[in-house]
Design a protein around this motif. Structure first.
Motif, short mmCIF file in Angstrom:
data_model
loop_
_atom_site.label_atom_id
_atom_site.label_comp_id
_atom_site.label_asym_id
_atom_site.label_seq_id
_atom_site.Cartn_x
_atom_site.Cartn_y
_atom_site.Cartn_z
N ASP A 1 0.81 -1.21 0.00
CA ASP A 1 0.00 0.00 0.00
C ASP A 1 0.84 1.26 0.00
O ASP A 1 0.36 2.34 0.32
CB ASP A 1 -0.92 0.02 1.24
N ALA A 2 2.13 1.13 -0.34
CA ALA A 2 3.08 2.25 -0.41
C ALA A 2 3.25 2.91 0.95
O ALA A 2 3.42 4.12 1.07
CB ALA A 2 2.62 3.29 -1.43
N VAL A 3 3.20 2.13 2.03
CA VAL A 3 3.44 2.64 3.37
C VAL A 3 4.91 2.38 3.72
O VAL A 3 5.36 1.24 3.71
CB VAL A 3 2.52 1.95 4.41
N VAL A 4 5.63 3.44 4.02
CA VAL A 4 7.05 3.33 4.32
C VAL A 4 7.23 3.00 5.78
O VAL A 4 6.69 3.69 6.65
CB VAL A 4 7.79 4.63 3.97
N LEU A 5 7.95 1.92 6.05
CA LEU A 5 8.27 1.55 7.42
C LEU A 5 9.63 2.13 7.76
O LEU A 5 10.66 1.58 7.43
CB LEU A 5 8.28 0.03 7.57
N GLY A 6 9.66 3.25 8.43
CA GLY A 6 10.93 3.89 8.76
C GLY A 6 10.68 5.07 9.68
O GLY A 6 9.55 5.49 9.92
N LEU A 7 11.76 5.62 10.20
CA LEU A 7 11.67 6.78 11.06
C LEU A 7 11.69 8.05 10.23
O LEU A 7 12.32 8.10 9.17
CB LEU A 7 12.83 6.77 12.06
N GLN A 8 11.03 9.08 10.70
CA GLN A 8 10.97 10.35 10.01
C GLN A 8 12.08 11.25 10.54
O GLN A 8 12.00 11.73 11.66
CB GLN A 8 9.60 11.00 10.22
N PRO A 9 13.13 11.50 9.77
CA PRO A 9 14.21 12.36 10.26
C PRO A 9 13.71 13.79 10.47
O PRO A 9 12.86 14.29 9.73
CB PRO A 9 15.27 12.30 9.15
N ALA A 10 14.24 14.43 11.50
CA ALA A 10 13.89 15.82 11.78
C ALA A 10 14.57 16.74 10.78
O ALA A 10 15.71 16.50 10.37
CB ALA A 10 14.29 16.19 13.21
N ARG A 11 13.89 17.78 10.39
CA ARG A 11 14.42 18.73 9.43
C ARG A 11 15.22 19.83 10.13
O ARG A 11 15.13 20.01 11.34
CB ARG A 11 13.28 19.36 8.60
N LEU A 12 15.97 20.56 9.33
CA LEU A 12 16.88 21.57 9.88
C LEU A 12 16.15 22.68 10.63
O LEU A 12 16.61 23.09 11.70
CB LEU A 12 17.74 22.15 8.75
N PRO A 13 15.02 23.22 10.14
CA PRO A 13 14.36 24.30 10.91
C PRO A 13 13.94 23.88 12.31
O PRO A 13 14.17 24.62 13.28
CB PRO A 13 13.16 24.66 10.02
N SER A 14 13.32 22.71 12.44
CA SER A 14 12.88 22.28 13.77
C SER A 14 14.07 21.98 14.67
O SER A 14 14.06 22.28 15.88
CB SER A 14 11.98 21.05 13.66
N ARG A 15 15.14 21.40 14.11
CA ARG A 15 16.33 21.14 14.91
C ARG A 15 16.99 22.44 15.34
O ARG A 15 17.51 22.54 16.46
CB ARG A 15 17.32 20.29 14.12
N THR A 16 16.98 23.44 14.46
CA THR A 16 17.58 24.73 14.81
C THR A 16 16.82 25.41 15.94
O THR A 16 17.43 25.92 16.89
CB THR A 16 17.62 25.64 13.58
N MET A 17 15.48 25.40 15.87
CA MET A 17 14.70 26.02 16.93
C MET A 17 14.87 25.28 18.25
O MET A 17 14.95 25.91 19.32
CB MET A 17 13.23 26.06 16.53
N ALA A 18 14.93 23.96 18.20
CA ALA A 18 15.17 23.20 19.43
C ALA A 18 16.54 23.51 20.00
O ALA A 18 16.71 23.62 21.24
CB ALA A 18 15.04 21.70 19.15
N LEU A 19 17.55 23.66 19.13
CA LEU A 19 18.89 23.99 19.60
C LEU A 19 18.95 25.38 20.21
O LEU A 19 19.66 25.60 21.20
CB LEU A 19 19.87 23.88 18.43
#
Length: 296
Positions: free
Chosen positions: A8-26
């Motif tokens: 069903d085209a469902v990807v079994l994997g983790l969703q990596p965090a993107r740079l904007p969200s990582r920057t704001m968390a940092l």
């Protein structure tokens, strides 16, 4: 990172965090850590300044390393990869195979992060995250970690199913070090979502993944063992070994094989398991003993 895809085209994997969200968390983490460092340094240095300039300088350097390096390492270790900024934005640091990080992972991330984030004003970390397809900075590359999103608009994954009790300890003597992290990650993700998949799709994906893991282990699966049970047993054995290394404990002796394998029949499997030494892996390759066959 290699990912498994269902019918069903469902990807079994983790969703990596993107740079904007990582920057704001940092940014949130740096505000808290730097603010705490300035407050503690003013109070502490004012008390040791009377002891001499050399003493004050030594205390200042030790305080700098303790607060700016030691505190983030301790927070990530105790919280299993969730600092204050990551908690706000729904992020977490995990191992490359999807498991929780340990002290050594946080130590490498913190030590490298002091150079690529603080000493270079974050420019090196930003460039490394943009170059990496998974948004990994140098601390993640050297530490074998990955920052992922926890808050996903999908149904939460079910916990990993436990292996059948009659095979406890049967895989205690296997060498699991040759199995790459990408296969462990795929196995964890697939086992956590078996209940959400069609039984035919689940059997097909479990068979393919079990064959890949079996090729790395180098030992065929027990006769008649379903591929999902084989993967669950190996994942549980790997987790047991990690817990034994961290917390200690007596080794588990392998259980004697049963006289008759009590595996429950797979009612909805689209195909039957092919007998050992009759399963070709790919065109042109020799058959592999004890393998599983997915549906055509």
């Amino acid at each position: 990172m290699s990912q498994l895809v269902t019918g069903d085209a469902v990807v079994l994997g983790l969703q990596p965090a993107r740079l904007p969200s990582r920057t704001m968390a940092l940014v949130i983490d740096l505000v808290v850590v730097v603010g705490g460092y300035l407050l503690v340094s003013v109070v502490l240095l004012s008390t040791v300044l009377s002891l001499g300039t050399a003493t004050a300088d030594a205390v200042g350097v030790a305080l700098l390393l303790l607060v700016l390096v030691g505190v983030p390492i301790a927070v990530e270790t105790l919280s299993r990869g969730r600092s204050l900024g990551k908690l706000v934005f729904g992020l977490r640091v995990v191992r490359a195979d999807g498991g929780p990080i340990r002290f050594r992972h946080a130590l490498v991330r913190g030590a490298v992060g002091f150079v690529e984030i603080l000493l270079t004003a974050g420019s090196v970390a930003c460039v490394a995250s943009l170059v990496s397809a998974e948004g990994r900075r140098l601390g993640d590359v050297f530490g074998g970690t990955l920052v992922v999103r926890e808050r996903m608009p999908v149904t939460a994954s079910a916990p990993l199913p436990p292996p059948p009790p009659w095979i406890a300890g049967e895989f205690a003597q296997l060498d699991l070090s040759r199995v790459p992290d990408r296969l462990w990650l795929a196995a964890r993700q697939l086992l956590g979502r078996l209940e959400q998949l069609d039984q035919g799709v689940a059997w097909s994906m479990s068979a393919r993944l079990a064959n890949d893991v079996m090729a790395s282990v180098g030992v065929p699966a027990p006769q008649g063992m379903p591929p999902a049970a084989y993967l669950a047993a190996l994942v549980a054995e790997r987790q047991r070994r990690e817990a034994a290394r961290v917390f200690g404990g007596p080794p588990v002796q392998p259980a004697p094989p049963p006289v008759q394998a009590p595996w429950p029949p797979v009612q909805a499997a689209p195909v039957e398991a092919v007998p050992p030494r009759e399963i070709p892996e790919r065109p042109g390759e020799a058959p592999r003993a004890g393998g599983f066959t997915p549906p055509a």
